[in-house]
Design an enzyme around this catalytic site. Structure first.
Site, PDB file in Angstrom:
ATOM      1  N   GLU A 204      97.936   0.858 -45.738  1.00 26.97           N
ATOM      2  CA  GLU A 204      98.870   1.928 -45.381  1.00 26.97           C
ATOM      3  C   GLU A 204      98.720   3.094 -46.362  1.00 26.97           C
ATOM      4  O   GLU A 204      99.212   4.188 -46.107  1.00 26.97           O
ATOM      5  CB  GLU A 204     100.300   1.372 -45.465  1.00 26.97           C
ATOM      6  CG  GLU A 204     101.208   1.810 -44.360  1.00 26.97           C
ATOM      7  CD  GLU A 204     102.602   1.185 -44.479  1.00 26.97           C
ATOM      8  OE1 GLU A 204     102.770   0.170 -45.170  1.00 26.97           O
ATOM      9  OE2 GLU A 204     103.522   1.732 -43.852  1.00 26.97           O
ATOM     10  N   ASP A 281     107.630  -0.042 -36.227  1.00 25.20           N
ATOM     11  CA  ASP A 281     107.828  -0.245 -37.668  1.00 25.20           C
ATOM     12  C   ASP A 281     109.325  -0.170 -37.983  1.00 25.20           C
ATOM     13  O   ASP A 281     109.911  -1.159 -38.380  1.00 25.20           O
ATOM     14  CB  ASP A 281     107.039   0.790 -38.497  1.00 25.20           C
ATOM     15  CG  ASP A 281     106.829   0.350 -39.937  1.00 25.20           C
ATOM     16  OD1 ASP A 281     106.989  -0.855 -40.219  1.00 25.20           O
ATOM     17  OD2 ASP A 281     106.499   1.213 -40.784  1.00 25.20           O
TER      18      ASP A 281
HETATM   19  O1  NOS Z   1     105.889   0.534 -43.343  1.00 29.56           O
HETATM   20  C1  NOS Z   1     106.329  -0.156 -44.290  1.00 29.56           C
HETATM   21  N1  NOS Z   1     105.504  -0.521 -45.290  1.00 29.56           N
HETATM   22  C2  NOS Z   1     105.905  -1.288 -46.335  1.00 29.56           C
HETATM   23  N2  NOS Z   1     107.167  -1.705 -46.465  1.00 29.56           N
HETATM   24  C3  NOS Z   1     108.043  -1.340 -45.511  1.00 29.56           C
HETATM   25  C4  NOS Z   1     107.680  -0.568 -44.397  1.00 29.56           C
HETATM   26  N3  NOS Z   1     108.780  -0.373 -43.645  1.00 29.56           N
HETATM   27  C5  NOS Z   1     109.783  -1.015 -44.255  1.00 29.56           C
HETATM   28  N4  NOS Z   1     109.348  -1.595 -45.386  1.00 29.56           N
HETATM   29  C6  NOS Z   1     110.131  -2.355 -46.380  1.00 29.56           C
HETATM   30  O2  NOS Z   1     110.373  -3.647 -45.876  1.00 29.56           O
HETATM   31  C7  NOS Z   1     111.671  -4.063 -46.292  1.00 29.56           C
HETATM   32  C8  NOS Z   1     112.131  -5.253 -45.485  1.00 29.56           C
HETATM   33  O3  NOS Z   1     112.334  -4.931 -44.143  1.00 29.56           O
HETATM   34  C9  NOS Z   1     112.478  -2.785 -46.188  1.00 29.56           C
HETATM   35  O4  NOS Z   1     113.659  -2.851 -46.961  1.00 29.56           O
HETATM   36  C10 NOS Z   1     111.498  -1.735 -46.687  1.00 29.56           C
HETATM   37  O5  NOS Z   1     111.602  -1.601 -48.096  1.00 29.56           O
HETATM   38 ZN    ZN Z   2     106.318  -2.294 -41.843  1.00 31.66          ZN
END
Ligand code: NOS
Ligand code: ZN
Length: 335
Positions: A204, A281
């Site tokens: 990412e 997402d």
């Molecule tokens: O796209 C992403 N990439 C990495 N971490 C993410 C993404 N979207 C959310 N979270 C993380 O995952 C946790 C648990 O759901 C969220 O609290 C956020 O910090």
């Molecule tokens: Zn995610």
């Protein structure tokens, strides 16, 4: 001929990558804030500003900022159950037939809940949602990449608790450093040893090697994986191993995983035979729906129905469904 928004909305869908805490509707956030006695902006416009990714986001870390606003409201079983139920209602509106809902249990213990109580509350909300909206689901448990190995291991241990149901797989989320996967090798070995299905956020932040490292350590699915566009020599390996990428167009632009739509590698990867899937997402943080993501891809690439049906088939095949769920949905997705 281009599909209309209504036609895209009505296609049966599977969503593999959706975070619970990033996907609570504004109406439910208002209910949860009141229950938690947390004051939030009165106008929808001001509230939206707090709960969506900043337009100026320059990185994944900027994108993750809104989670700090909503997490204090998700610290009781009642709140978690409501949030999960609310997400299934939203999935229904997108004609999602099966969804995997992910969250990090450790982020919901500030009010005194045990990790187990967190999971029980979420899965209860999912089950109620299934009863009312006929959308099947499972939970995926995330460890956070800023947490210690010991802390994350406690999340992995939840999979051994016989009384938990609908807990289908494990993930690592949060900020992504180059080369992060090896830091968690001991956890991922345990996950493999216990036969826990594994998907990992990787690629990412421009780090294509993280995708390959994740596969090496047992992930059959990759959250996003966008950076693999820079390693075309590895695509054959992804195809050969049936690795599935959980892509999320809006989020991938917001986190700057990609600079602009023209460079989004979804079609290139799909045409090459890589198993790509479509996801939100975070419905609220990215201010999107799964239908919006379908519309975006149809606009960008002119995809016809056959493409969307193939992508849904990839999602069906890669999902962590139970044998019963798979049998129930096979006719709809394996046409
Ligand atoms: O796209 C992403 N990439 C990495 N971490 C993410 C993404 N979207 C959310 N979270 C993380 O995952 C946790 C648990 O759901 C969220 O609290 C956020 O910090
Ligand atoms: Zn995610």
């Amino acid at each position: 001929m281009c599909l209309s928004r209504t036609e895209l909305n009505q296609l049966p869908k599977i969503e593999l990558h959706c975070h619970l805490d990033g996907s609570i509707s504004m109406a439910t956030i208002r209910v949860l804030a009141e229950k938690a006695r947390i004051s939030i902006p009165e106008s929808d416009e001001a509230l939206r500003f707090k709960i969506t990714a900043p337009e100026s986001a320059e990185s994944l870390l900027d994108y993750l900022a809104p989670f700090d606003f909503v997490l204090p409201m998700l610290q009781t079983q009642e709140a978690l159950e409501l949030a999960a139920y609310d997400l299934i209602a939203q999935a229904k509106a997108d004609h999602v037939r099966y969804i995997e809902v992910r969250f990090a249990p450790t982020l919901h213990t500030a009010g005194g809940l045990s990790l187990e109580q967190v999971v029980v509350a979420v899965t209860k909300g999912l089950a109620k949602g299934e009863a009312d909206f006929a959308v099947k689901s499972n939970a995926l448990l995330c460890g956070m990449r800023h947490e210690s190995v010991d802390t994350i291991m406690k999340v992995v241990d939840l999979f051994s608790k016989g009384e938990l149901t609908h807990v289908a797989g494990f993930d690592l989320a949060g900020g992504e450093a180059d080369g992060y996967v090896s830091d968690f090798a001991s956890i991922l070995e345990m996950v493999k040893e216990r036969g826990i299905p594994l998907t990992l956020h990787a690629g990412e932040c421009g780090c294509a090697q993280n995708v390959m490292d994740a596969i090496e350590l047992g992930a059959t699915r990759i959250g996003h994986g966008v950076a693999i566009k820079d390693m075309p020599d590895k695509w054959a390996e992804l195809i050969d191993k049936k690795i599935t990428l959980e892509m999320a167009p809006t989020s991938n632009i917001q986190t700057k995983a990609i600079d602009k739509a023209e460079n989004y590698p979804f079609k290139t990867l799909f045409d090459a035979g890589v198993r790509v899937t479509i996801n939100t997402d975070n419905r609220t943080v990215s201010d999107t729906t799964l239908t919006d993501e379908y519309v975006k891809l149809a606009d960008w690439f002119g995809f016809d129905e056959a493409v969307f049906r193939q992508v849904a088939r990839y999602a069906f095949e890669a999902s962590f469904m139970s044998p019963q769920q798979r049998a129930d949905l096979a006719d709809e997705f394996m046409l």
